[in-house]
Design a protein around this motif. Structure first.
Motif, PDB file in Angstrom:
ATOM      1  N   MET A  61       0.815  -1.190   0.000  1.00  0.00           N
ATOM      2  CA  MET A  61       0.000   0.000   0.000  1.00  0.00           C
ATOM      3  C   MET A  61       0.862   1.259   0.000  1.00  0.00           C
ATOM      4  O   MET A  61       0.554   2.215  -0.670  1.00  0.00           O
ATOM      5  CB  MET A  61      -0.927  -0.037   1.217  1.00  0.00           C
ATOM      6  N   ALA A  62       1.946   1.236   0.759  1.00  0.00           N
ATOM      7  CA  ALA A  62       2.824   2.407   0.816  1.00  0.00           C
ATOM      8  C   ALA A  62       3.439   2.689  -0.546  1.00  0.00           C
ATOM      9  O   ALA A  62       3.615   3.844  -0.920  1.00  0.00           O
ATOM     10  CB  ALA A  62       3.912   2.209   1.861  1.00  0.00           C
ATOM     11  N   GLU A  63       3.738   1.640  -1.293  1.00  0.00           N
ATOM     12  CA  GLU A  63       4.319   1.829  -2.616  1.00  0.00           C
ATOM     13  C   GLU A  63       3.330   2.547  -3.538  1.00  0.00           C
ATOM     14  O   GLU A  63       3.714   3.439  -4.283  1.00  0.00           O
ATOM     15  CB  GLU A  63       4.716   0.486  -3.219  1.00  0.00           C
ATOM     16  N   ARG A  64       2.062   2.154  -3.485  1.00  0.00           N
ATOM     17  CA  ARG A  64       1.040   2.808  -4.310  1.00  0.00           C
ATOM     18  C   ARG A  64       0.951   4.290  -3.955  1.00  0.00           C
ATOM     19  O   ARG A  64       0.840   5.133  -4.837  1.00  0.00           O
ATOM     20  CB  ARG A  64      -0.307   2.123  -4.137  1.00  0.00           C
ATOM     21  N   ALA A  65       1.005   4.592  -2.667  1.00  0.00           N
ATOM     22  CA  ALA A  65       0.931   5.986  -2.225  1.00  0.00           C
ATOM     23  C   ALA A  65       2.139   6.771  -2.720  1.00  0.00           C
ATOM     24  O   ALA A  65       2.010   7.921  -3.142  1.00  0.00           O
ATOM     25  CB  ALA A  65       0.831   6.054  -0.712  1.00  0.00           C
ATOM     26  N   THR A  66       3.290   6.151  -2.673  1.00  0.00           N
ATOM     27  CA  THR A  66       4.521   6.810  -3.126  1.00  0.00           C
ATOM     28  C   THR A  66       4.473   7.096  -4.621  1.00  0.00           C
ATOM     29  O   THR A  66       4.887   8.167  -5.069  1.00  0.00           O
ATOM     30  CB  THR A  66       5.749   5.930  -2.801  1.00  0.00           C
ATOM     31  N   ILE A  67       3.947   6.162  -5.380  1.00  0.00           N
ATOM     32  CA  ILE A  67       3.836   6.346  -6.825  1.00  0.00           C
ATOM     33  C   ILE A  67       2.767   7.381  -7.159  1.00  0.00           C
ATOM     34  O   ILE A  67       2.921   8.190  -8.075  1.00  0.00           O
ATOM     35  CB  ILE A  67       3.537   5.006  -7.520  1.00  0.00           C
ATOM     36  N   ALA A  68       1.677   7.387  -6.400  1.00  0.00           N
ATOM     37  CA  ALA A  68       0.553   8.284  -6.680  1.00  0.00           C
ATOM     38  C   ALA A  68       0.853   9.743  -6.346  1.00  0.00           C
ATOM     39  O   ALA A  68       0.340  10.654  -7.005  1.00  0.00           O
ATOM     40  CB  ALA A  68      -0.678   7.822  -5.903  1.00  0.00           C
ATOM     41  N   ARG A  69       1.674   9.970  -5.336  1.00  0.00           N
ATOM     42  CA  ARG A  69       1.911  11.334  -4.840  1.00  0.00           C
ATOM     43  C   ARG A  69       2.380  12.318  -5.920  1.00  0.00           C
ATOM     44  O   ARG A  69       1.827  13.423  -6.019  1.00  0.00           O
ATOM     45  CB  ARG A  69       2.884  11.308  -3.664  1.00  0.00           C
ATOM     46  N   PRO A  70       3.371  11.994  -6.752  1.00  0.00           N
ATOM     47  CA  PRO A  70       3.794  12.974  -7.761  1.00  0.00           C
ATOM     48  C   PRO A  70       2.701  13.319  -8.776  1.00  0.00           C
ATOM     49  O   PRO A  70       2.601  14.453  -9.228  1.00  0.00           O
ATOM     50  CB  PRO A  70       4.983  12.308  -8.456  1.00  0.00           C
ATOM     51  N   TYR A  71       1.871  12.343  -9.113  1.00  0.00           N
ATOM     52  CA  TYR A  71       0.764  12.614 -10.029  1.00  0.00           C
ATOM     53  C   TYR A  71      -0.243  13.552  -9.370  1.00  0.00           C
ATOM     54  O   TYR A  71      -0.754  14.473 -10.008  1.00  0.00           O
ATOM     55  CB  TYR A  71       0.080  11.305 -10.455  1.00  0.00           C
ATOM     56  N   ALA A  72      -0.516  13.314  -8.096  1.00  0.00           N
ATOM     57  CA  ALA A  72      -1.438  14.180  -7.362  1.00  0.00           C
ATOM     58  C   ALA A  72      -0.876  15.591  -7.260  1.00  0.00           C
ATOM     59  O   ALA A  72      -1.607  16.572  -7.413  1.00  0.00           O
ATOM     60  CB  ALA A  72      -1.700  13.609  -5.973  1.00  0.00           C
ATOM     61  N   LYS A  73       0.413  15.691  -7.018  1.00  0.00           N
ATOM     62  CA  LYS A  73       1.062  17.001  -6.912  1.00  0.00           C
ATOM     63  C   LYS A  73       0.976  17.744  -8.241  1.00  0.00           C
ATOM     64  O   LYS A  73       0.697  18.947  -8.273  1.00  0.00           O
ATOM     65  CB  LYS A  73       2.521  16.824  -6.475  1.00  0.00           C
ATOM     66  N   ALA A  74       1.191  17.028  -9.341  1.00  0.00           N
ATOM     67  CA  ALA A  74       1.093  17.653 -10.665  1.00  0.00           C
ATOM     68  C   ALA A  74      -0.333  18.145 -10.922  1.00  0.00           C
ATOM     69  O   ALA A  74      -0.533  19.265 -11.411  1.00  0.00           O
ATOM     70  CB  ALA A  74       1.521  16.663 -11.742  1.00  0.00           C
ATOM     71  N   ALA A  75      -1.317  17.323 -10.586  1.00  0.00           N
ATOM     72  CA  ALA A  75      -2.713  17.728 -10.764  1.00  0.00           C
ATOM     73  C   ALA A  75      -3.026  18.941  -9.892  1.00  0.00           C
ATOM     74  O   ALA A  75      -3.684  19.892 -10.341  1.00  0.00           O
ATOM     75  CB  ALA A  75      -3.651  16.572 -10.415  1.00  0.00           C
ATOM     76  N   PHE A  76      -2.533  18.916  -8.664  1.00  0.00           N
ATOM     77  CA  PHE A  76      -2.766  20.016  -7.738  1.00  0.00           C
ATOM     78  C   PHE A  76      -2.157  21.319  -8.263  1.00  0.00           C
ATOM     79  O   PHE A  76      -2.802  22.371  -8.242  1.00  0.00           O
ATOM     80  CB  PHE A  76      -2.187  19.673  -6.369  1.00  0.00           C
ATOM     81  N   GLU A  77      -0.925  21.254  -8.735  1.00  0.00           N
ATOM     82  CA  GLU A  77      -0.259  22.459  -9.249  1.00  0.00           C
ATOM     83  C   GLU A  77      -0.988  23.008 -10.470  1.00  0.00           C
ATOM     84  O   GLU A  77      -1.143  24.219 -10.622  1.00  0.00           O
ATOM     85  CB  GLU A  77       1.211  22.172  -9.569  1.00  0.00           C
ATOM     86  N   GLU A  99      -1.088   6.043 -20.229  1.00  0.00           N
ATOM     87  CA  GLU A  99       0.175   5.801 -20.935  1.00  0.00           C
ATOM     88  C   GLU A  99       1.249   5.260 -20.006  1.00  0.00           C
ATOM     89  O   GLU A  99       2.122   4.505 -20.424  1.00  0.00           O
ATOM     90  CB  GLU A  99       0.657   7.086 -21.610  1.00  0.00           C
ATOM     91  N   ASN A 100       1.163   5.650 -18.735  1.00  0.00           N
ATOM     92  CA  ASN A 100       2.141   5.205 -17.743  1.00  0.00           C
ATOM     93  C   ASN A 100       1.635   4.022 -16.910  1.00  0.00           C
ATOM     94  O   ASN A 100       2.238   3.684 -15.894  1.00  0.00           O
ATOM     95  CB  ASN A 100       2.532   6.374 -16.836  1.00  0.00           C
ATOM     96  N   HIS A 101       0.526   3.441 -17.348  1.00  0.00           N
ATOM     97  CA  HIS A 101      -0.083   2.292 -16.656  1.00  0.00           C
ATOM     98  C   HIS A 101      -0.337   2.603 -15.178  1.00  0.00           C
ATOM     99  O   HIS A 101      -0.041   1.795 -14.301  1.00  0.00           O
ATOM    100  CB  HIS A 101       0.791   1.045 -16.820  1.00  0.00           C
ATOM    101  N   ARG A 102      -0.934   3.769 -14.933  1.00  0.00           N
ATOM    102  CA  ARG A 102      -1.208   4.222 -13.567  1.00  0.00           C
ATOM    103  C   ARG A 102      -2.697   4.492 -13.318  1.00  0.00           C
ATOM    104  O   ARG A 102      -3.049   5.107 -12.312  1.00  0.00           O
ATOM    105  CB  ARG A 102      -0.422   5.503 -13.263  1.00  0.00           C
TER     106      ARG A 102
END
Length: 143
Positions: free
Chosen positions: A1-17, A83-86
């Motif tokens: 679960m922690a790995e999913r959160a780690t991978i998701a965080r940069p995408y969330a940050k990009a969406a947020f910005e 495209e990034n399989h996310r």
């Protein structure tokens, strides 16, 4: 679960910005929530593992189901995730996004559990009390 959160965080940050620059926090919140609900459906999750379905097919399904809830920028975001399989990380991405938004807007979600329904006056009094201390409450609640 922690790995999913780690991978998701940069995408969330990009969406947020992007949402911050576009002045569209609420729209992105709703779009991410909608897309997350769609990919959380077990039928779509199964399609993501089927090689007969291309990433473009999956994006098309998500955008068709979401309808107007996804503006062109959100559709592009979903396309990048595909495209990034996310795609299956959308629920975690949405959750991170909401935390980023709450931090910048200085808000806290509160669930009130009561043995009896609160009157409107009690709800208003509680809302007023909470609005005075969101930072302290966030610290106390571990947010």
């Amino acid at each position: 679960m922690a790995e999913r959160a780690t991978i998701a965080r940069p995408y969330a940050k990009a969406a947020f910005e992007y949402a911050r620059e576009a002045g569209g926090f609420a729209g992105w919140s709703q779009g991410l929530k909608t897309a997350a609900q769609i990919v959380a459906d077990s039928r779509l999750a199964a399609l993501t593992k089927n090689p007969q379905w291309s990433q473009a097919d999956l994006v098309s399904i998500i955008t068709d189901v979401a309808g107007t809830a996804l503006d062109p920028a959100m559709q592009n975001f979903v396309r990048v995730l595909a495209e990034n399989h996310r795609l299956l990380l959308l629920p975690e991405i949405a959750a991170h996004y909401e935390r980023f938004r709450a931090d910048v807007e200085n808000t806290v979600d509160v669930d009130v559990i009561s043995a009896i329904a609160l009157s409107q006056a009690q709800q208003d009094k509680l809302a007023a009390a909470l609005s005075k201390r969101p930072t302290r409450l966030a610290t106390e609640l571990g947010s």
